[in-house]
Design an enzyme around this catalytic site. Structure first.
Site, PDB file in Angstrom:
ATOM      1  N   HIS A   1      -1.237 -15.243   0.936  1.00  0.00           N
ATOM      2  CA  HIS A   1      -2.062 -16.195   1.672  1.00  0.00           C
ATOM      3  C   HIS A   1      -1.801 -17.637   1.239  1.00  0.00           C
ATOM      4  O   HIS A   1      -2.021 -18.567   2.019  1.00  0.00           O
ATOM      5  CB  HIS A   1      -3.541 -15.842   1.494  1.00  0.00           C
ATOM      6  CG  HIS A   1      -3.898 -14.536   2.143  1.00  0.00           C
ATOM      7  ND1 HIS A   1      -5.174 -14.009   2.115  1.00  0.00           N
ATOM      8  CD2 HIS A   1      -3.143 -13.658   2.847  1.00  0.00           C
ATOM      9  CE1 HIS A   1      -5.193 -12.859   2.763  1.00  0.00           C
ATOM     10  NE2 HIS A   1      -3.970 -12.620   3.200  1.00  0.00           N
TER      11      HIS A   1
ATOM     12  N   ASP B   1       1.042 -18.518   3.326  1.00  0.00           N
ATOM     13  CA  ASP B   1       0.566 -18.644   4.713  1.00  0.00           C
ATOM     14  C   ASP B   1      -0.045 -20.020   4.963  1.00  0.00           C
ATOM     15  O   ASP B   1       0.099 -20.588   6.051  1.00  0.00           O
ATOM     16  CB  ASP B   1      -0.477 -17.569   5.018  1.00  0.00           C
ATOM     17  CG  ASP B   1       0.147 -16.194   5.192  1.00  0.00           C
ATOM     18  OD1 ASP B   1       1.373 -16.112   5.373  1.00  0.00           O
ATOM     19  OD2 ASP B   1      -0.605 -15.192   5.138  1.00  0.00           O
TER      20      ASP B   1
ATOM     21  N   ARG C   1       0.831  -1.209   0.000  1.00  0.00           N
ATOM     22  CA  ARG C   1       0.000   0.000   0.000  1.00  0.00           C
ATOM     23  C   ARG C   1       0.865   1.257   0.000  1.00  0.00           C
ATOM     24  O   ARG C   1       0.496   2.274  -0.597  1.00  0.00           O
ATOM     25  CB  ARG C   1      -0.926  -0.019   1.214  1.00  0.00           C
ATOM     26  CG  ARG C   1      -2.023  -1.082   1.111  1.00  0.00           C
ATOM     27  CD  ARG C   1      -2.975  -1.036   2.284  1.00  0.00           C
ATOM     28  NE  ARG C   1      -2.368  -1.550   3.507  1.00  0.00           N
ATOM     29  CZ  ARG C   1      -2.340  -2.836   3.834  1.00  0.00           C
ATOM     30  NH1 ARG C   1      -2.867  -3.746   3.004  1.00  0.00           N
ATOM     31  NH2 ARG C   1      -1.798  -3.227   4.966  1.00  0.00           N
TER      32      ARG C   1
END
Length: 226
Positions: A126, A129, A112
């Protein structure tokens, strides 16, 4: 596996409309970790790719797993009468685990910050993860190990399923609601695990074995009263 498409063209087309949305209500995360991560991310240069931060954190988790597998290949190192894992290994694993956790917390902030957030970056994050769920649980298992004073492999199997189910459930919820409600257990477990590694280096694995024995004895006494 040659030619296998991990993401279909239809799914890629949907990325143009996708917008990341998450809710983190964990006090530890909101008041401690996020301020810490906001400070850490400023150290990274703006040219550093967020995916590289993500992958670096994942490699640290894998390294911890391999390091512990070298010193405790059969999960008996913590059992009485066996050669224990050296204290310095617990310190290294604890520091690297917290570092990996920190990198996992700042990769999105870096994205960001540099205006480089993408759905593929989230998928990459993810996806790694989901693999980390296995590695860090198995690494922690070496603290208690197998044997009469340890934890059975079946319990390890159940713990793996609990962690994976929690991960899958949160993403299934996001799939249906469009919002990722971050589970409290992740931040709490990572901070606790990192702390336990360091404590283990100081007090030794015997301290956890004594605690487990005391808990078992109290449980047996309770059953006898019933």
């Amino acid at each position: 596996m040659t030619g296998y498409e991990y993401v279909t063209p239809e799914q890629l087309a949907g990325f143009d409309k996708y917008k990341y949305s998450a809710v983190d209500s964990n006090p530890l995360s909101l008041y401690v970790m996020h301020p810490f991560w906001n400070t850490v991310v400023k150290v990274f240069p703006t040219w550093l790719a967020p995916n590289l931060i993500t992958f670096s954190g994942f490699l640290l988790v894998v390294f911890n797993f391999l390091l512990m597998a070298y010193f405790d290949p059969d999960f008996y190192a913590s059992a009485p009468g066996h050669k224990h894992v050296p204290d310095w290994v617990w310190i290294v694993v604890g520091i690297l685990n917290f570092t990996a956790y920190t990198l996992d917390g700042v990769d999105g902030k870096q994205a960001r910050r540099t205006n480089s957030s993408t759905p593929l970056g989230e998928l990459f994050d993810h996806g790694l993860d989901s693999w980390s769920c296995v590695y860090f649980v198995v690494t922690v298992y070496s603290i208690f190990g197998r044997g009469s004073t340890g934890v059975s492999v079946f319990v390890l199997y159940l713990l793996l399923w609990v962690v994976l189910f929690s991960f899958i459930l949160s993403h299934w919820e996001k799939y249906n609601t469009g919002i990722l409600f971050l589970p409290w257990g992740y931040d709490l477990s990572q901070v606790t695990i990192s702390f336990v590694y360091i404590v283990t280096a100081v007090v030794g694995v015997e301290a956890w074995l004594c605690s487990m024995c005391d808990s078992s004895n109290e449980f047996l006494k309770l059953l006898q009263k019933l």
